[in-house]
Motif scaffolding. Structure first.
Motif, PDB file in Angstrom:
ATOM      1  N   SER A 431      23.837  18.995 -23.607  1.00 28.65           N
ATOM      2  CA  SER A 431      24.287  18.364 -22.360  1.00 28.65           C
ATOM      3  C   SER A 431      23.452  18.832 -21.169  1.00 28.65           C
ATOM      4  CB  SER A 431      25.774  18.649 -22.113  1.00 28.65           C
ATOM      5  OG  SER A 431      25.997  20.042 -21.998  1.00 28.65           O
ATOM      6  N   GLN A 432      23.124  20.123 -21.155  1.00 25.68           N
ATOM      7  CA  GLN A 432      22.313  20.653 -20.062  1.00 25.68           C
ATOM      8  C   GLN A 432      20.888  20.094 -20.140  1.00 25.68           C
ATOM      9  OE1 GLN A 432      22.100  24.924 -19.891  1.00 25.68           O
ATOM     10  NE2 GLN A 432      21.166  24.938 -17.861  1.00 25.68           N
ATOM     11  N   LEU A 434      20.050  17.220 -21.357  1.00 22.28           N
ATOM     12  CA  LEU A 434      20.109  15.831 -20.911  1.00 22.28           C
ATOM     13  C   LEU A 434      20.197  15.740 -19.385  1.00 22.28           C
ATOM     14  CD1 LEU A 434      22.536  14.302 -23.572  1.00 22.28           C
ATOM     15  CD2 LEU A 434      20.114  13.749 -23.277  1.00 22.28           C
ATOM     16  N   SER A 435      21.062  16.559 -18.796  1.00 21.62           N
ATOM     17  CA  SER A 435      21.303  16.460 -17.343  1.00 21.62           C
ATOM     18  C   SER A 435      20.146  16.988 -16.519  1.00 21.62           C
ATOM     19  CB  SER A 435      22.593  17.203 -16.975  1.00 21.62           C
ATOM     20  OG  SER A 435      22.457  18.597 -17.226  1.00 21.62           O
ATOM     21  N   GLU A 436      19.390  17.969 -17.039  1.00 23.50           N
ATOM     22  CA  GLU A 436      18.336  18.602 -16.240  1.00 23.50           C
ATOM     23  C   GLU A 436      16.926  18.119 -16.564  1.00 23.50           C
ATOM     24  OE1 GLU A 436      18.677  22.837 -16.305  1.00 23.50           O
ATOM     25  OE2 GLU A 436      20.780  22.828 -15.653  1.00 23.50           O
ATOM     26  N   ASN A 439      17.705  12.938 -18.269  1.00 20.70           N
ATOM     27  CA  ASN A 439      18.270  11.979 -17.307  1.00 20.70           C
ATOM     28  C   ASN A 439      17.453  11.869 -16.021  1.00 20.70           C
ATOM     29  OD1 ASN A 439      20.261  11.398 -19.135  1.00 20.70           O
ATOM     30  ND2 ASN A 439      21.814  12.700 -18.192  1.00 20.70           N
ATOM     31  N   GLU A 443      15.781   8.439 -14.574  1.00 19.49           N
ATOM     32  CA  GLU A 443      16.039   7.955 -13.215  1.00 19.49           C
ATOM     33  C   GLU A 443      14.751   7.748 -12.426  1.00 19.49           C
ATOM     34  OE1 GLU A 443      18.677  10.790 -11.499  1.00 19.49           O
ATOM     35  OE2 GLU A 443      20.342  10.311 -12.855  1.00 19.49           O
TER      36      GLU A 443
END
Length: 465
Positions: A431-432, A434-436, A439, A443
């Motif tokens: 998850s980290q 993906l988010s850092e 993703n 974007e």
């Protein structure tokens, strides 16, 4: 031969035209005001090698080359925004030794002026056969019918909820994290007395989507553009947003080092001082020529330097190397954009930005000092890596970042699953990761996901630029 016989197709179109025997390089204003007047009007043609009576005697090829170079020089140094010019030449004799040069000036999209010295600029318009200085009323009229003028009053009322990104920038850099009031903005003429935003301020609004705000960033593996691109980003939108994105790109792609002190401790040394990076980006945004369509600010990071290249000619009367280091006079090409940056405490009216860059490099070798490279229509602000040549420096972040590793694998090996990419990084948490990493890259439009975001079978692919 009469000029109307030589150029019947051009003159018959009822375009405006003037005759010039030659162009005087010592008094360029005498003919350059004609170019400015045509650009501010509906365009026109200036014929060189023609007498006042319309007799086409012509000039030789060597003189034509000199004339073109002279026009290009004056257009680059004194005419802003630069006039768009096309050339045509036709011989006046059977041996093709003499020619008439037709200098065709295209109608400009914004108000064009002739600049002489630091603070003397004149808008010329075509009158009855002559180019004359425009009156204040003429300039207002020109501004209203031209498009894209920096200080043109728009029909958009200022509202805080439409300038959140700009106000966040103000909170970050202004004292006490304050934001400007509408009275502050009106005092700086960023907003009109009636509350309408100036056109330059619109470029800081959240929904701005013009191509002219584009900043392209690249990290190169070597010392020139023949190497491999390790990381890249294309940022457009509000000027507040692209400034932050470009700043973050440089921050994550530059190194930090440690130098031992006499007492046995360690001092941190950045490859590039933060102040220098910030001032260089602000300078590029404030002074770029937004009238040159199809261009952008380019930020190129090499192993030994950063080049920040922006469209727009050198505005000062003397070349860069003729000013003492750190004492370059300030001339603002875009008064409203500069005022917006000043309001955000990112730019000072005294023109001390370059002095700040020089101060941040204080104590460094002379060949590492910040510099400006001047090209026709472009400026390159160059900053050197302070730890690249220092063999005694203990460098950290010398390896590729996790983001760079992901991009390098996608470039060399093609599409990958998220799990395959995560393995080569330092991330333990999916998850980290993906988010850092994943993703943000999605974007920014650097990569994209082919398949459902929740499916482990979906592939991450590099986006073709």
């Amino acid at each position: 031969m009469k000029i109307k016989e030589l150029y019947p197709d051009v003159i018959a179109e009822d375009t405006e035209y003037e005759y010039k025997a030659t162009l005087n390089p010592d008094k360029p204003i005498k003919w350059a005001k004609t170019i400015v007047g045509y650009a501010n009007g509906n365009g026109g043609t200036m014929f060189v090698g023609v007498s006042d009576s319309g007799e086409a005697f012509g000039i030789d090829l060597d003189e034509i080359d000199k004339t073109k170079l002279l026009i290009a020089k004056i257009n680059d140094r004194h005419i802003f925004p630069h006039a768009k010019i096309r050339y045509m030449m036709r011989s006046v004799d059977a041996d093709a030794e003499k020619f008439v040069l037709a200098v065709n000036v295209i109608q400009a999209d914004s108000v064009v002026r002739y600049k002489e010295g630091d603070f003397n600029e004149t808008v010329y318009i075509k009158g009855d056969g002559n180019s004359t200085p425009a009156s204040p009323e003429d300039i207002i009229s020109l501004s209203k019918r031209k498009f894209g003028v920096d200080n043109e009053t728009s029909e958009i009322l200022y509202a805080e909820n439409q300038w959140r990104e700009y106000l966040d920038l103000c909170r970050e850099y202004r004292e006490e994290s304050s934001i400007p009031t509408i009275k502050d903005l009106q005092n700086e003429e960023i907003v009109s007395k009636e509350g309408y935003a100036k056109s330059g301020f619109l470029m800081f609004s959240d929904d701005y989507d013009g191509d002219d705000s584009l900043i392209c960033c690249r990290l190169w593996k070597g010392k020139d553009k023949t190497g491999i691109v390790l990381d890249s980003g294309r940022y457009k939108g509000s000027l507040a947003k692209v400034f932050k994105n470009a700043l973050n790109f440089i921050e994550r792609n530059t190194r930090t080092g440690w130098r031992k002190t006499e007492s046995g401790g360690r001092d941190e040394v950045r490859a590039y001082p933060k102040e220098a990076i910030r001032e260089a980006l602000v300078n590029a945004i404030a002074h770029r020529d937004y009238s040159i369509a199809g261009t952008q600010i380019d930020v190129d990071i090499y192993i030994d330097r950063i080049d920040i290249v922006s469209p727009g000619s050198w505005l000062l009367p003397k070349s860069y190397d003729r000013y003492p280091i750190g004492f370059i006079p300030s001339i603002r090409r875009n008064s409203i954009i500069a005022a917006c940056l000043d309001m955000a405490n990112l730019m000072e009216r005294g023109g001390t930005g370059f002095q700040t860059m020089v101060e941040s490099y204080k104590g460094s070798a002379e060949h590492l000092q910040p510099g400006v490279l001047i090209y026709p229509g472009f400026l390159d602000l160059r900053l050197f890596d302070l730890i690249y040549e220092d063999s005694a420096m203990l460098v950290v972040q010398d390896e590729l970042s996790d983001r760079q590793k992901v991009l390098e694998i996608l470039r060399t090996e093609g599409s990958k699953h998220v799990k395959e990419l995560q393995i080569v990084t330092s991330y333990k948490s999916r998850s980290q990761f993906l988010s850092e990493v994943i993703n943000p890259l999605i974007e920014e439009g650097v990569i994209y996901r082919d398949g459902n975001a929740k499916s482990p079978k979906s592939l991450i692919k590099l986006k073709n630029k």
